[in-house]
Scaffold this motif. Sequence first.
Motif, mmCIF file in Angstrom:
data_model
loop_
_atom_site.group_PDB
_atom_site.id
_atom_site.type_symbol
_atom_site.label_atom_id
_atom_site.label_comp_id
_atom_site.label_asym_id
_atom_site.label_seq_id
_atom_site.Cartn_x
_atom_site.Cartn_y
_atom_site.Cartn_z
ATOM 1 N N ARG A 199 -18.010 -1.482 8.480
ATOM 2 C CA ARG A 199 -18.205 -2.901 7.932
ATOM 3 C C ARG A 199 -16.850 -3.562 7.588
ATOM 4 N N GLU A 200 -15.986 -2.651 6.838
ATOM 5 C CA GLU A 200 -14.599 -3.191 6.551
ATOM 6 C C GLU A 200 -13.795 -3.844 7.618
ATOM 7 N N LYS A 201 -13.856 -3.042 8.862
ATOM 8 C CA LYS A 201 -13.051 -3.599 9.824
ATOM 9 C C LYS A 201 -13.732 -4.788 10.725
ATOM 10 N N ILE A 202 -15.141 -4.787 10.549
ATOM 11 C CA ILE A 202 -15.805 -6.166 11.023
ATOM 12 C C ILE A 202 -15.429 -7.456 10.181
ATOM 13 N N VAL A 203 -15.551 -7.374 8.874
ATOM 14 C CA VAL A 203 -15.166 -8.018 7.865
ATOM 15 C C VAL A 203 -13.607 -8.532 7.859
ATOM 16 N N ALA A 204 -12.722 -7.636 7.844
ATOM 17 C CA ALA A 204 -11.360 -7.771 8.215
ATOM 18 C C ALA A 204 -11.060 -8.765 9.329
ATOM 19 N N SER A 205 -11.726 -8.366 10.408
ATOM 20 C CA SER A 205 -11.469 -8.961 11.695
ATOM 21 C C SER A 205 -12.315 -10.448 11.565
ATOM 22 N N ALA A 206 -13.104 -10.632 10.802
ATOM 23 C CA ALA A 206 -13.423 -12.096 10.606
ATOM 24 C C ALA A 206 -12.837 -12.774 9.668
ATOM 25 N N SER A 207 -11.702 -12.465 9.248
ATOM 26 C CA SER A 207 -10.846 -13.241 8.240
ATOM 27 C C SER A 207 -9.758 -13.767 8.655
ATOM 28 N N ASP A 208 -9.179 -14.909 8.140
ATOM 29 C CA ASP A 208 -7.941 -15.196 8.298
ATOM 30 C C ASP A 208 -6.809 -14.790 7.868
ATOM 31 N N ARG A 209 -7.281 -14.184 6.785
ATOM 32 C CA ARG A 209 -6.093 -13.072 5.995
ATOM 33 C C ARG A 209 -6.869 -11.602 5.668
ATOM 34 N N PHE B 67 -6.608 0.679 11.015
ATOM 35 C CA PHE B 67 -6.670 -0.836 10.813
ATOM 36 C C PHE B 67 -5.240 -1.289 11.180
ATOM 37 N N LEU B 68 -5.006 -1.871 12.407
ATOM 38 C CA LEU B 68 -3.678 -1.808 12.878
ATOM 39 C C LEU B 68 -3.473 -3.621 13.203
ATOM 40 N N GLY B 69 -2.531 -4.037 12.502
ATOM 41 C CA GLY B 69 -2.189 -5.486 12.667
ATOM 42 C C GLY B 69 -3.252 -6.372 11.860
ATOM 43 N N LEU B 70 -4.016 -5.872 11.040
ATOM 44 C CA LEU B 70 -5.090 -6.707 10.422
ATOM 45 C C LEU B 70 -4.643 -7.070 8.782
ATOM 46 N N CYS B 71 -3.576 -6.464 8.552
ATOM 47 C CA CYS B 71 -3.359 -6.853 7.019
ATOM 48 C C CYS B 71 -2.021 -7.545 6.903
ATOM 49 N N ASP B 72 -2.106 -8.786 6.102
ATOM 50 C CA ASP B 72 -0.955 -9.576 6.101
ATOM 51 C C ASP B 72 0.010 -9.266 4.912
ATOM 52 N N LEU B 73 -0.600 -8.730 3.779
ATOM 53 C CA LEU B 73 0.131 -8.550 2.595
ATOM 54 C C LEU B 73 -0.652 -7.319 1.716
ATOM 55 N N ALA B 74 0.320 -6.603 1.464
ATOM 56 C CA ALA B 74 -0.091 -5.269 0.525
ATOM 57 C C ALA B 74 0.450 -5.701 -1.168
ATOM 58 N N LEU B 75 -0.544 -5.399 -1.826
ATOM 59 C CA LEU B 75 -0.138 -5.666 -3.355
ATOM 60 C C LEU B 75 -0.137 -4.169 -3.924
ATOM 61 N N VAL B 76 0.938 -3.581 -4.343
ATOM 62 C CA VAL B 76 1.118 -2.213 -4.462
ATOM 63 C C VAL B 76 1.244 -2.360 -6.391
ATOM 64 N N ARG C 141 5.116 -7.279 2.633
ATOM 65 C CA ARG C 141 4.725 -8.069 3.933
ATOM 66 C C ARG C 141 5.140 -7.444 5.084
ATOM 67 N N ALA C 142 4.141 -7.503 6.299
ATOM 68 C CA ALA C 142 4.452 -6.737 7.318
ATOM 69 C C ALA C 142 5.860 -7.205 7.974
ATOM 70 N N GLU C 143 6.115 -8.583 7.833
ATOM 71 C CA GLU C 143 7.353 -9.230 8.341
ATOM 72 C C GLU C 143 8.535 -8.414 7.518
ATOM 73 N N ASP C 144 8.501 -8.019 6.365
ATOM 74 C CA ASP C 144 9.422 -7.412 5.613
ATOM 75 C C ASP C 144 9.824 -6.002 6.334
ATOM 76 N N ALA C 145 9.095 -5.523 7.036
ATOM 77 C CA ALA C 145 9.105 -3.916 7.419
ATOM 78 C C ALA C 145 10.448 -3.596 7.688
ATOM 79 N N GLU C 146 11.197 -4.385 8.442
ATOM 80 C CA GLU C 146 12.321 -4.172 8.890
ATOM 81 C C GLU C 146 13.607 -4.395 7.940
#
Length: 242
Positions: free
Chosen positions: A109-119, A216-225, A236-241
Amino acid sequence: MTELSPSDIAKDAAAAAAVKLVENGMRLGLGTGSTAAFMVRRLAEIVKQDGLQLRCAATSQATADLAESLGLKIESLDDIGWLDLTIDGADELDPDLNLIKGGGAALLREKIVASASDRMVVMADGSKVVEVLGAFHLPVEVIGFGWQTTQELISRTLDRLELTDRPILLRQRDEMPLLTDEGNYILDLSLEAIPEPARLSAALNAIPGVVENGLFLGLCDLALVGKPDGEVVELRAEDAEE
Ligand code: 5RP
């Protein structure tokens, strides 16, 4: 009120940061697990305080029950249709914000819901941040029918991907197979490290008895740690490098 452990302070700090992203009128996906439970409690508070109008779908019955007990209305994903934002926890996250999820058996259900979300925004404490996914077991949801055959097919698939001799365990509760919200079983794969997550995910999902896996690959935009001192770091994924 009982005092929070350092890990719970970190989870709650991440949850508090996550609900700051919620705006009036949003359609929200509510994740599952202990961090998500902190978020649901904080969300219920701000809905009461600020009178926000939200539409919420839950990723598990446990989350739906908690949310409703706190006065939040839960609707089905299909009634809402599409979501602006899903906020969830994770078992591991790597520098590209690829995730392992399913420690709480709600990965489907988590993957279905995340896949149906803008973010999708993930909340975590620092222990979940890893360089390479796989120290945490990878949960795979499988159909009960022929599950041992599916387990053998998974084992052969792992051999083919040079992940040999990796233990695969049927998740149990009270000495019975644990049933997911969809009535399926969970097989936990102890992989140590997952060098090619996309290849593994595709290979697992090609096995007929596999319903979905916890990558969950390429689904997460932002992590709050969250940290035990209450500070929250944004990844942020774009900060990875950087
Ligand atoms: C449930 C999940 C959870 O998000 C994950 O297990 C993290 O849980 P917690 O916040 O309790 O550490 O994927 O299926």
